[in-house]
Design a protein around this motif. Structure first.
Motif, PDB file in Angstrom:
ATOM      1  N   LEU A  65       0.823  -1.203   0.000  1.00 35.49           N
ATOM      2  CA  LEU A  65       0.000   0.000   0.000  1.00 35.49           C
ATOM      3  C   LEU A  65       0.862   1.260   0.000  1.00 35.49           C
ATOM      4  N   PRO A  66       0.539   2.252  -0.855  1.00 35.48           N
ATOM      5  CA  PRO A  66       1.202   3.556  -0.761  1.00 35.48           C
ATOM      6  C   PRO A  66       0.670   4.298   0.459  1.00 35.48           C
ATOM      7  N   TRP A  67       1.351   5.371   0.835  1.00 29.02           N
ATOM      8  CA  TRP A  67       0.916   6.116   2.011  1.00 29.02           C
ATOM      9  C   TRP A  67      -0.455   6.753   1.791  1.00 29.02           C
ATOM     10  N   SER A  68      -0.708   7.223   0.586  1.00 30.31           N
ATOM     11  CA  SER A  68      -2.014   7.790   0.278  1.00 30.31           C
ATOM     12  C   SER A  68      -2.379   7.417  -1.153  1.00 30.31           C
ATOM     13  N   GLU A  69      -3.628   7.588  -1.516  1.00 30.15           N
ATOM     14  CA  GLU A  69      -4.064   7.243  -2.861  1.00 30.15           C
ATOM     15  C   GLU A  69      -3.556   8.240  -3.891  1.00 30.15           C
ATOM     16  N   ASN A 123       2.304   7.184  -5.047  1.00 29.28           N
ATOM     17  CA  ASN A 123       2.717   5.812  -5.321  1.00 29.28           C
ATOM     18  C   ASN A 123       3.922   5.402  -4.483  1.00 29.28           C
ATOM     19  N   SER A 155       6.215   3.905  -1.833  1.00 25.13           N
ATOM     20  CA  SER A 155       6.222   2.778  -0.918  1.00 25.13           C
ATOM     21  C   SER A 155       7.559   2.082  -1.048  1.00 25.13           C
ATOM     22  N   LYS A 176      -7.098   1.153  -0.409  1.00 29.21           N
ATOM     23  CA  LYS A 176      -6.030   1.282  -1.402  1.00 29.21           C
ATOM     24  C   LYS A 176      -4.818   2.067  -0.919  1.00 29.21           C
ATOM     25  N   SER A 177      -4.770   2.437   0.355  1.00 28.77           N
ATOM     26  CA  SER A 177      -3.631   3.185   0.870  1.00 28.77           C
ATOM     27  C   SER A 177      -3.516   2.964   2.370  1.00 28.77           C
TER      28      SER A 177
END
Length: 228
Positions: free
Chosen positions: A140-144, A147, A149, A192-193
């Motif tokens: 998962l990335p830190w936020s949507e 990208n 990670s 998703k994040s």
């Protein structure tokens, strides 16, 4: 990315009334000790991350001074007795389920230390859901909107279920794991994040949400409880 194993992660799996780890967790820890030993020969430390504060399905086990025994601490004690130095063990005691195992391990340990090459060791009955969770959470990335990670490389090692608990309890746990995996896949599809995962854990998840903790939830069967 580092090519050598940086850390071995071992999910919790319950405690006996005397505060010792269960037979199935011992089997996980024995394998973790083996992997640690095989990868510690060049003088560079390989860490073992013992996971879990406990479970929401049973009251916590307490020591003779009435302090709570965290599952990760009991696992660390077992590893030290098996020859792993305490300086090579880190504990994660914030989690009370497998999603929390992955989430808190990443935020508390692997991300700050940049440990990217990881081995996750658990029981065969627990592995399908564990692998789905760790592959999800660690990608998962830190936020949507981002990208970003760490490029984690995850390996999964399952240890045998044979002889670790009563057959009826094992069959009940396998059935529960299968049902829980289907529910998990629905959660994965919408989270998703890490930001969204944090929101899910602390607003919806029965183990972490303030609102959910004060509501009643279905109890496990006697047979299922024997596997925790």
């Amino acid at each position: 990315m580092e090519s050598r194993v940086a850390a071995v992660l071992v999910p919790g799996g319950g405690l006996l009334p005397d505060g010792e780890v269960t037979s199935w967790v011992k089997r996980r820890l024995d394998k973790a000790q083996e992997i640690w030993s095989q990868n510690s020969k060049d003088g560079r430390p390989v860490f073992v991350i013992t996971l879990s504060g406990g479970t929401t399905h049973k009251p916590p086990v307490r020591d003779r001074h009435d302090f709570v025994i965290h599952e990760c601490a009991a696992a660390a004690k077992y590893l030290i007795q098996a020859g792993v130095p305490g300086t090579h063990i880190v504990q994660e005691w914030s989690s009370y389920d497998t999603i929390g195992n992955a989430y808190f391990a990443r935020l508390q340990h692997t991300e700050p230390r940049q440990w990217q090459n990881l081995v996750i060791v658990t029981s065969e009955f627990h592995m399908p859901r564990t692998q789905a969770i760790f592959e999800w959470v660690f990608r998962l990335p830190w936020s949507e909107d981002s990208n970003s990670s760490l490029p984690y490389h995850l390996q999964f090692v399952a240890v045998s279920d044979v002889g670790v608990m009563e057959q009826g309890a094992l069959e009940s746990r396998r059935a529960k794991e299968k049902k829980s995996l289907q529910s998990l896949l629905q959660t994965i599809s919408r989270v998703k994040s890490l930001s969204t995962l944090h929101e899910f854990l602390f607003s919806e998840h029965a183990a972490y949400s303030t609102n959910q903790r004060f509501q009643s939830h279905p109890s496990l069967s006697v047979s299922e409880l024997k596997s925790y």
